[in-house]
Design an enzyme around this catalytic site. Structure first.
Site, mmCIF file in Angstrom:
data_model
loop_
_atom_site.group_PDB
_atom_site.id
_atom_site.type_symbol
_atom_site.label_atom_id
_atom_site.label_comp_id
_atom_site.label_asym_id
_atom_site.label_seq_id
_atom_site.Cartn_x
_atom_site.Cartn_y
_atom_site.Cartn_z
ATOM 1 N N LYS A 152 0.838 -1.215 -0.134
ATOM 2 C CA LYS A 152 0.024 -0.127 0.029
ATOM 3 C C LYS A 152 0.870 1.149 -0.075
ATOM 4 C CE LYS A 152 -0.346 -0.049 5.065
ATOM 5 N NZ LYS A 152 -0.976 -0.406 6.214
ATOM 6 N N TYR A 195 17.147 29.708 6.967
ATOM 7 C CA TYR A 195 15.847 30.411 7.489
ATOM 8 C C TYR A 195 15.877 30.583 8.983
ATOM 9 C CZ TYR A 195 13.752 30.370 3.083
ATOM 10 O OH TYR A 195 13.406 30.540 1.820
HETATM 11 C C1 PLP Z 1 -0.208 -1.528 6.690
HETATM 12 C C2 PLP Z 1 -0.851 -2.965 7.060
HETATM 13 C C3 PLP Z 1 -0.026 -3.936 7.456
HETATM 14 C C4 PLP Z 1 1.436 -3.980 7.375
HETATM 15 O O1 PLP Z 1 2.051 -3.186 8.491
HETATM 16 P P1 PLP Z 1 3.731 -3.150 8.858
HETATM 17 O O2 PLP Z 1 3.773 -2.690 10.067
HETATM 18 O O3 PLP Z 1 4.316 -2.430 7.707
HETATM 19 O O4 PLP Z 1 3.919 -4.707 8.492
HETATM 20 C C5 PLP Z 1 -0.660 -5.207 7.907
HETATM 21 N N1 PLP Z 1 -2.061 -5.132 7.808
HETATM 22 C C6 PLP Z 1 -2.818 -4.361 7.611
HETATM 23 C C7 PLP Z 1 -4.134 -4.299 7.913
HETATM 24 C C8 PLP Z 1 -2.105 -3.180 7.499
HETATM 25 O O5 PLP Z 1 -3.169 -1.836 7.192
#
Ligand code: PLP
Length: 388
Positions: A46, A267
């Protein structure tokens, strides 16, 4: 190991890039699989594969991954069109009944986490013979997505009666697998449901996979581990886990300044030189995804030598200390994170988490691929591959 030299050229006019290492990616997948025991793995890609480029990471793992998990139907369709044939799981499910024909046509798997989604399934018009693999998500204490444990039997009965249901799984997600509370309370709510359930079960994100083997079940869902960063920095570094960073974020020094004691930098003049100093101005700022909250002293590496950020992060530039690196100057390559400076160190200094840093890598930063990707996925790559 012989690798193409990454310092020779940056792909665009402005000298900044994110170097994505396929060998490290595959190493991390295999290391994670070792940690997961016999469980199958949804490779979580994702958020544009945590900023690494979703198609790129899918290509890198196309022969290894048991499945891919993501959020966007559009991304899932792109994966299918590129030839990815393993299961693809939509982690937030679908957002209306209208999404279901495409999900069925592309043979995608979907999470079902709310009663309305059950209604939408039952109202969908799908071709006879269409089957959608489903994972029913249970809220065991995260209070984000999922139906309550008490609703599970009735929801499962409805799913089983739905004529288009493929295999049905059961899942939950942990709120504090990386923290002190761990998984016990949530596991206590989920285990009785899982014990009576005969389909595939999935619980563990990266932190649970690493710290709580009792959560491995049939499918684990690692994200951050695959990219070579620790999901639980309070307990373990990426190196402790045996991971390799997949992303190396680099830019060149484009100007050098001499400072007298008392001269200020950037800055707000937040940094004042304590002594005569030489600093380099680097072609990377917060508009590239470098965290604006990183303070003076945040580590960087200049031509492989560790040094520090000085002054406030600008939109397009930062300044780094070159005083003790006499060989460095205009054109030197500054690593913002990757090999010599871990993502976790920068995140800690900037008051955030490794996840946020990689996800925030900006669209304008080009990716440079090194190592061996899998050629069985045939999406044509543009001459200059942008990170997204
Ligand atoms: C993002 C996500 C994961 C993976 O999480 P990590 O901490 O990066 O391993 C697993 N399950 C769900 C439902 C998620 O949203």
């Amino acid at each position: 190991m012989s690798r193409p030299s990454f310092t020779d050229s940056f792909p665009l006019f402005r000298p900044i890039h994110a170097r994505i290492d396929f060998d490290a990616l595959r190493h991390n997948y295999l290391r994670t699989r070792e940690l997961a025991g016999g469980a199958r793995m949804w490779a979580v890609i994702k958020a544009n594969a945590y900023g690494h480029g979703i198609m790129r990471i899918a290509r890198g793992l196309s022969t290894l991954a048991d499945g891919f998990a993501l959020l966007d139907l559009e991304d899932a369709v792109r994966l299918r069109e590129a030839g990815i044939s393993q299961p693809i799981l939509l982690l937030e499910g679908f957002f209306s009944a209208r999404d279901l024909p495409e999900i069925a046509a592309r043979k995608l798997s979907t999470v079902v986490h709310t009663a309305e989604q059950l209604d939408w399934l039952e109202s969908a018009q799908l071709p006879a013979g269409a089957r959608i693999p489903l994972f029913l998500k249970v809220n065991t204490g995260m209070n984000r997505l999922g139906i309550s444990p008490a609703q599970v039997p009735a929801a499962l009965a409805r799913l089983r009666a739905w004529p288009h249901a493929g295999p049905i799984g059961l899942m939950t997600h942990f709120a504090d697998a990386d923290g002190e509370r761990g998984v016990d309370a949530q596991l206590a709510r989920f285990a009785p449901l899982a014990a009576q359930f005969d389909g595939p079960v999935s619980m563990a994100n990266s932190a649970a996979l690493l710290r709580f083997p009792q959560t491995h079940a049939d499918w684990v869902r690692p994200g951050i581990l695959l990219y070579g960063a620790s999901p639980a920095t309070a307990y373990m570094t990426a190196a402790d886990i045996g991971l390799k960073p997949v992303m190396r974020f680099e830019a060149r020094v484009i100007a050098v300044q001499q400072l007298q004691p008392g001269d200020r930098v950037g800055y707000g003049g937040l940094f004042a030189a304590e002594r005569s100093m030489r600093i380099g101005t680097v072609a990377c700022g917060y508009a590239d995804g470098y965290p604006r909250h990183a303070p003076s002293g945040t580590p960087v590496a200049v031509d492989g030598v560790r040094s520090r950020l000085v002054g406030r992060v600008s939109m397009d530039m930062i300044a780094v200390d070159l005083t003790d690196i006499p060989q460095a100057g205009l054109g030197s390559v500054v690593e913002l994170w990757g090999e010599h400076v871990s993502l976790d160190e920068v995140a800690q200094r900037a008051g955030t988490v490794n996840y946020e840093l990689v996800c925030a890598l900006a669209l304008r930063v080009p990716a440079v691929e090194v190592g061996v990707a899998d050629l069985s996925v045939t999406e044509p790559q543009p001459a200059v591959a942008l990170a997204r």
